[in-house]
Scaffold this active site. Structure first.
Site, mmCIF file in Angstrom:
data_model
loop_
_atom_site.group_PDB
_atom_site.id
_atom_site.type_symbol
_atom_site.label_atom_id
_atom_site.label_comp_id
_atom_site.label_asym_id
_atom_site.label_seq_id
_atom_site.Cartn_x
_atom_site.Cartn_y
_atom_site.Cartn_z
ATOM 1 N N ARG A 58 24.633 33.660 -12.366
ATOM 2 C CA ARG A 58 24.666 32.332 -12.990
ATOM 3 C C ARG A 58 25.586 31.418 -12.177
ATOM 4 O O ARG A 58 25.284 30.259 -11.936
ATOM 5 C CB ARG A 58 25.124 32.395 -14.448
ATOM 6 C CG ARG A 58 25.387 30.991 -15.022
ATOM 7 C CD ARG A 58 25.502 30.898 -16.552
ATOM 8 N NE ARG A 58 26.086 32.041 -17.193
ATOM 9 C CZ ARG A 58 27.391 32.378 -17.132
ATOM 10 N NH1 ARG A 58 28.250 31.635 -16.460
ATOM 11 N NH2 ARG A 58 27.833 33.461 -17.747
ATOM 12 N N TYR A 111 10.455 8.121 -17.054
ATOM 13 C CA TYR A 111 9.687 9.332 -17.348
ATOM 14 C C TYR A 111 9.848 9.651 -18.836
ATOM 15 O O TYR A 111 10.963 9.590 -19.378
ATOM 16 C CB TYR A 111 10.229 10.473 -16.481
ATOM 17 C CG TYR A 111 9.671 11.813 -16.815
ATOM 18 C CD1 TYR A 111 8.343 12.125 -16.540
ATOM 19 C CD2 TYR A 111 10.454 12.782 -17.417
ATOM 20 C CE1 TYR A 111 7.820 13.361 -16.862
ATOM 21 C CE2 TYR A 111 9.933 14.030 -17.742
ATOM 22 C CZ TYR A 111 8.621 14.312 -17.459
ATOM 23 O OH TYR A 111 8.109 15.533 -17.776
ATOM 24 N N ASP A 183 16.619 8.757 -10.058
ATOM 25 C CA ASP A 183 15.631 9.835 -10.122
ATOM 26 C C ASP A 183 14.686 9.631 -8.940
ATOM 27 O O ASP A 183 13.885 8.700 -8.925
ATOM 28 C CB ASP A 183 14.885 9.769 -11.466
ATOM 29 C CG ASP A 183 13.890 10.910 -11.639
ATOM 30 O OD1 ASP A 183 13.381 11.425 -10.618
ATOM 31 O OD2 ASP A 183 13.601 11.270 -12.800
ATOM 32 N N LYS A 208 7.817 18.847 -8.705
ATOM 33 C CA LYS A 208 6.821 17.904 -8.202
ATOM 34 C C LYS A 208 6.695 18.038 -6.680
ATOM 35 O O LYS A 208 6.287 19.060 -6.193
ATOM 36 C CB LYS A 208 7.187 16.491 -8.655
ATOM 37 C CG LYS A 208 7.602 16.414 -10.146
ATOM 38 C CD LYS A 208 6.492 16.753 -11.129
ATOM 39 C CE LYS A 208 6.964 16.950 -12.569
ATOM 40 N NZ LYS A 208 7.769 15.895 -13.137
#
Ligand SMILES: *Cc1c(COP(=O)(O)O)cnc(C)c1O
Length: 388
Positions: A58, A111, A183, A208
């Site tokens: 982690r 978005y 973004d 994406k």
């Protein structure tokens, strides 16, 4: 370790960095590709004797480290962090940078998932937000309050491909002492580098264009500010929504071909946008590469090319738009974007259903395309038959 083995390269050319930055040959085997370190914990050489700083995946994992260093290099930042999804990255950013009582300016065509995060999740923790047209720097300045800590921008935006002037907004942010978050999912760092234009943090859904093959969900944050990078890394570990090793590996694999894929996405989208402009059943086309697009000049200034996303409105309203989506055959009906295959969708009923009734509502007759890298003649033919 030779310079070559360390994954350090003097080249600043994007295409070279995309393949080599942070991606050294594996120390143990010479493996040219960073292996998938599918492991949770690491043998210590005596208590606290970590090899290469790894103790628990982690906190850090070598496959993720390779991706994170690569992301930082591609965005021209000092620190890159990879997350389980774009929204996980956004959540980490917001909980690192905001506290109850703070205020955020968000774009009027964000978005849908980002809007939902603000409106349904973060708001419950006492963070206020308001919507501004970020393509107008004065509108953003007017939306600032004494409590404002962040300006959030997406450019090009989703799904209307609006363009915001990053340099101008960085000026507004700096003057007000607030931070600018961009973004950069739609452009990718190949087309646009917000940190160089004055942004403080870049956000990605690596799902994406970065991943590029519709086979992974991931997110990223990149910052040029060392202290902020440390704080974000602390929260990444404390909150735990990290990218797993296989997912990190897939994103790294995708990034190696980002430049060549983007070139084709852009060329195909340009051809399709021009066909749509001339099509009698299309009433409006949204593509920043078109000279008549309101943001064309700003896009030309801050982007290398205009991207692979095209939206358009059709004659006949919502039912006609839905029918075009249903008739497409080569364009796959589906959400998401940025993969090698072309996708078509109806934002009003699909990706942007969560913003219905808000200031972010999208036109009902809107169709959004994620233009893939297939032969453009096949794509043009499919759209023409879907529009017939
Ligand atoms: C998809 C997307 C997100 C969210 O990313 P996920 O990986 O789906 O969590 C954020 N911003 C933009 C512009 C997106 O397209």
């Amino acid at each position: 370790m030779s310079d070559q083995d360390s994954g350090h390269h003097d080249s600043e050319h994007f295409e070279t960095l995309a393949i080599h930055a942070g991606q050294p040959a594996d120390a143990g085997t010479g493996s040219v590709v960073t292996p998938i370190y599918q492991v949770s914990t690491y043998k210590q050489d005596g208590v606290g004797g970590l090899r290469g700083g790894y103790e628990y995946s982690r906190s850090a994992n070598p496959t993720r480290t390779a991706l994170e260093r690569n992301l930082a290099a591609l965005e021209g930042g000092r620190r890159g962090l990879a997350f389980a999804s774009g929204l996980a990255a956004e959540d980490c950013l917001l909980r690192t940078m905001l506290a109850p009582g703070d205020h955020v300016v968000i774009p009027n065509d964000a978005y849908g998932g980002t809007f939902r995060l603000f409106a349904k999740v973060v708001e419950r923790w006492g963070v206020d937000w308001s919507v501004a047209d970020t393509s107008d720097p004065q509108a953003v300045r007017d939306a600032l309050r004494p409590e404002t800590k962040l300006i959030w921008v997406e450019t090009p935006s989703n799904p209307l491909l609006g363009i915001s002037d990053i340099t101008a907004l960085a000026g507004v942010a700096r003057q007000a002492g607030v931070r600018l978050v961009v973004d950069n999912t739609f452009a990718s760092p190949y087309l646009q580098q917000p940190l160089a234009l004055g942004a403080d943090v870049v956000v990605h859904s690596t799902t994406k264009y970065m991943g590029g093959h519709s086979d992974v969900v991931g997110g990223a944050l990149v910052t040029a500010d060392e202290a902020l990078g440390e704080e974000l890394a602390y929260h990444q570990n404390a909150m735990g929504a990290v990218a797993g090793p296989f997912d990190a590996w897939l994103v790294s694999r995708g990034i190696k071909t980002l430049a060549v894929r983007m070139d084709r996405h852009c060329a195909n989208a340009d051809r399709i946008a021009r066909m749509l402009v001339a099509h009698p059943r299309v009433t409006q086309v949204y593509y920043p590469g078109l000279p008549e697009h309101a943001g064309h000049e700003v896009a030309a200034k801050q982007m290398k090319a205009f991207g692979g996303m095209v939206s358009f409105q059709v004659e006949g309203g919502e039912e006609a738009a839905v029918a075009v989506c249903d008739r497409a055959r080569l364009f796959t009906l589906g959400e998401s974007l940025g993969g090698v295959e072309s996708l078509i969708e109806h934002p009003g009923r699909m990706t942007h259903a969560s913003v219905a009734g808000s200031a972010l509502e999208v036109p009902a007759d809107l169709v959004r395309l994620s233009v893939g890298i297939e032969a453009v003649d096949d794509l043009l033919a499919d759209l023409k038959q879907a529009l017939r």
